[in-house]
Every structure is written in structure tokens, then in C-alpha cells.
Scaffold this active site. Structure first.
Site, short mmCIF file in Angstrom:
data_model
loop_
_atom_site.label_atom_id
_atom_site.label_comp_id
_atom_site.label_asym_id
_atom_site.label_seq_id
_atom_site.Cartn_x
_atom_site.Cartn_y
_atom_site.Cartn_z
N HIS A 21 0.48 4.45 -0.41
CA HIS A 21 -0.71 4.05 -2.11
C HIS A 21 -0.31 5.32 -3.34
CE1 HIS A 21 -4.09 2.57 -4.52
NE2 HIS A 21 -4.58 3.86 -4.83
N GLU A 22 -0.32 6.14 -3.03
CA GLU A 22 -0.62 7.27 -3.80
C GLU A 22 1.22 7.66 -4.12
OE1 GLU A 22 -2.76 8.76 -5.52
OE2 GLU A 22 -4.02 7.29 -3.42
N HIS A 25 1.40 5.72 -7.38
CA HIS A 25 0.86 6.68 -8.57
C HIS A 25 2.09 7.38 -8.92
CE1 HIS A 25 -2.90 4.02 -8.77
NE2 HIS A 25 -3.50 4.70 -7.62
#
Length: 424
Positions: A21-22, A25
Site C-alpha cells: 500500500h505505502e 504512494h
């Protein structure tokens, strides 16, 4: 060793879900030219940290998630005021590469002076009064500000989150949940490859688990045995027939013919009833006959699993809203407990569970709840419609309050999880 394996798999699963997920980003922020100051897994005190290029990668104590901290999302903490005495060190290009804010007498090979003008975002210049002579220095766009042991890279305006287009910022934010969706799809596909596809109208019954202390174990049955016939009647793939014949034979010896590899085995078992039940049982479960999934089937069925699981997640959200009860919510402790139980069943079950959690994480983060990705996308949508951004102070306060409330809820559900864990 089994407990160590389960704990390792549980921790690894959470690590992968949050990291993916990170990373979404982080990757798209870097592509847009944004300075990513920190890539963190977890919150709270640092357990491990190392720096690569411009980003500090950290592992933190509280496993409640993670973050990719981008320059410009929060106000730059370290500032240089007019009249402040500082020291600077020049690089080979005669541009300032280090700016020292304290311990000036201990710094070597530096220029000390009183700051008269400082711009570290646009002009990238510092004007110093050095022993009565005013000198203007260019600042390298990757210069470091140093105070004690803390080093902070400056963030020129074009490296800050807010300087990018609405599309670039939205992509950097939505990339996190999208990576969870992609991971979920891959995990569903891996599960299909491991578990296979159930065969319609199977021609045999295959034994799965054999319960300890039951007639099947006493007779020597093993997982993987194929049931050929019972009392002279061929079973084929008729699972219901096997159950029915066993149920009505409580206390009566039964002759079973099994196939184990190339070997045919004859055993005699006497079914008995479990406590509180009437029919006879021998203590076995069966495995559904499966076949290997083809490439096209894997893609199609993984997509179907994504759709069906998404519908179930939203149904759960609806039920939670209509009948809210704290006991129906589980936090990291409860999820970790369930994950550990699933990990004990085997890697294919854990893979399927990880796919569900990854999909849930992506959907939950897109909800318009303050501090989550969905809320940040809402603010960007408002900016796109009105042609100018929402006041950063107001937006920051909304996210701060949302994060505080989410953290309080997390503490409450974790407390409930621990109570449930203690009470069994």
C-alpha cells in the site's frame, strides 16, 4: 516450531499488505518529483531505520499501518530567522550543501555568518553577513539542514506535494489502495493455482482429515485415501451415499475398500455417535476433487472473487452502520488472532485470507473518512471544482481530528480484542 511458523507467517502477511500500500504512494510520488522524506511501516518509536537516496525507511513499534511522508504535506519545522547566526559548508560547485543551526563552534571547514535573507523554496539563496561583508550564496536543491543529530533535506517548491497538479497528487494518493487491489487479485490467482477448481460430478471420494480417537484412525485410514466401496457397494463420487450408509450403521461393523496410491486396502470399522448426536460417524472429512486452473480461468475466476468479496465487504459495512456494536468490530489483535488460526490450516488458506484483507484495506482507505486516502481525494476533488485549494490549515485540522478519532477507535477495539483473547 509450528507456533514460530504461524507467528512468522502472520507478521509477514501484515508487513506485505502495508508495504505494498505505502509503496504505491511512494512510487508515484517519486515519479511526480515529490520529495518523500520517510517510508514507514507502523507508528510510534523506531525499531529499525536506514536511509536510501533521499528517503528514510523505518520500521516502527505499533503495527497499525504505515505512511509515506511527503515534503509539503506538513509545514517545514526548521526555519532560519533574520539575524540568526548559522554556519554553511559549500560543495564543489560553490553551492551550499550543508546548513548548520547549532554547535557552530565545533563545525569545521564552514562559513559562519548572520543570516539576512533566506529562501529555501523558490530562489534557493542565503545572504550572510560574514564579518561585516554581505555575501549571497546559492543553495543546492538537495542541501541538508543540520541541528544536533537531526538532518533534514530542504524541499524546494517544485519538490513539495502541493506544487504538483491535482492529477499528480490524486495519483500519488489513490495508488496506495490500487496497489492493494492489484495484490488482492494476484493473491486470489495464487490461491486458485494452489487449491485448484472443484470438479463437477466427481468420480471418487477422497479422505481429507482423520480425527484422533475415532474409528477411522483406529482402522489406519490416512489423508488422501480414496473410498472405493462400502459393504460391497461402489461409492464412486457419491459423498452423500457414504455419509448416509455410515450414519445408519451406528454400532454395526462396515467393510471399507480403499485405494492408497497403487495399493488396495480392506478395513473394517464400526461407526459410533459423537456426544449429542444420533447417527454413526467414523471421524473423517473429505476433500473436494479438484483440477488445475488454466490461465484464462485463473484471470476470470480471480476477477469474480474480487467482485463477490467486494459485495460482501460493503454488505458488512451496511450491517455495521445499521446495527452498530463495538463487539462486532475487530482491530489488529483480533485480526492477528484469526490470521494465526488460518495460517495453521495451510498456506493456501492464508493466501485467500490475505487476498480478502488486501481488498478490504484498499476499500476502507478509499472511504471519505478524515485522515484516510478517500478524504484526501475529496479535498482534491473540491480543489479541482473550485480552481483553488482548500486552506491547508483547515484541511490539516480535519485530517488531524480524523486521525485522532481513528486512533481512539483503534485503542477501543484493541482493548475489546484483548478482553476477548483473555476470556477465550
Amino acid at each position: 516450531m509450528e507456533m514460530v511458523r504461524v507467528v512468522f507467517l502472520t507478521v509477514l502477511m501484515f508487513f506485505v499488505l502495508v508495504t505494498v500500500h505505502e509503496w504505491g504512494h511512494y512510487f508515484f510520488a517519486k515519479r511526480a518529483g515529490i520529495l518523500v522524506r520517510e517510508f514507514a511501516i507502523g507508528f510510534g518509536p523506531k525499531l529499525f531505520s536506514y536511509k536510501r537516496n533521499e528517503t528514510q525507511f523505518t520500521l516502527r513499534l505499533l503495527p497499525f499501518g504505515g505512511y509515506a511522508r511527503m515534503a509539503g504535506e506538513d509545514p517545514e519545522i526548521i526555519e532560519i530567522g533574520p539575524g540568526q547566526t548559522i554556519a554553511v559548508r559549500l560543495g564543489q560547485d560553490n553551492k551550499i550543501k550543508n546548513i548548520y543551526l547549532d554547535m557552530l563552534d565545533t563545525r569545521r571547514n564552514v562559513i559562519r555568518g548572520e543570516a539576512q535573507y533566506t529562501d529555501l523554496e523558490n530562489d534557493l539563496k542565503i545572504r550572510l553577513d560574514v564579518d561585516g561583508e554581505v555575501i549571497t550564496y546559492d543553495v543546492h536543491p538537495q542541501a541538508m539542514m543540520i541541528k544536533g543529530n537531526q538532518q533534514t533535506q530542504i524541499a524546494p517548491k517544485d519538490r513539495q506535494f502541493g506544487s504538483k497538479t491535482v492529477g499528480q497528487r490524486a495519483l500519488a494518493i489513490v495508488a496506495g489502495p490500487v496497489m492493494n487491489f492489484l495484490l488482492a487479485f494476484v493473491l486470489f490467482a495464487l490461491h486458485l493455482q494452489m487449491a485448484g477448481i472443484a470438479i463437477e460430478n466427481p468420480t471418487y471420494v477422497k479422505i481429507g482429515d482423520v480425527s484422533a480417537g475415532m474409528p477411522a484412525e483406529e482402522a489406519g485410514l490416512k489423508s488422501g485415501d480414496i473410498v472405493m466401496s462400502i459393504n460391497g457397494e461402489a461409492i464412486g463420487g457419491d459423498y452423500e451415499k457414504m455419509i448416509s450408509m455410515t450414519s445408519v450403521s451406528k454400532g454395526k461393523p462396515m467393510d471399507w475398500v480403499l485405494k492408497r496410491g497403487d495399493e488396495t486396502i480392506n478395513v473394517t470399522m464400526t461407526p459410533r455417535s459423537m456426544e449429542g448426536e444420533e447417527g454413526g460417524k467414523v471421524g473423517i472429512t473429505t476433500e473436494l476433487p479438484t483440477r488445475k486452473a488454466g490461465f484464462a480461468e485463473t484471470i476470470t475466476l480471480s476477477g469474480t472473487a474480487m467482485v463477490e468479496t467486494t459485495e460482501l465487504i460493503f454488505t458488512g459495512f451496511k450491517q455495521l452502520i445499521n446495527n452498530f456494536n463495538m463487539d462486532d468490530i475487530s482491530g489488529p489483535v483480533g485480526t492477528a488472532k484469526m490470521t494465526g488460526q488460518i495460517a495453521q490450516q495451510g498456506i493456501e488458506y492464508l493466501t485467500y485470507w490475505a487476498a480478502i484483507l488486501s481488498l478490504y484495506l484498499g476499500i476502507f482507505n478509499l472511504l471519505p473518512i478524515p485522515a484516510l486516502d478517500g478524504s484526501r481525494l475529496v479535498f482534491l476533488g473540491v480543489e479541482a471544482l473550485r480552481g483553488k485549494p482548500v486552506d491547508p490549515g483547515h484541511e490539516g485540522m480535519v485530517h488531524f481530528v480524523g486521525f485522532a478519532l481513528l486512533f481512539l477507535v483503534m485503542i477501543a477495539v484493541t482493548y475489546n480484542d484483548i478482553l476477548r483473547l483473555i476470556s477465550g
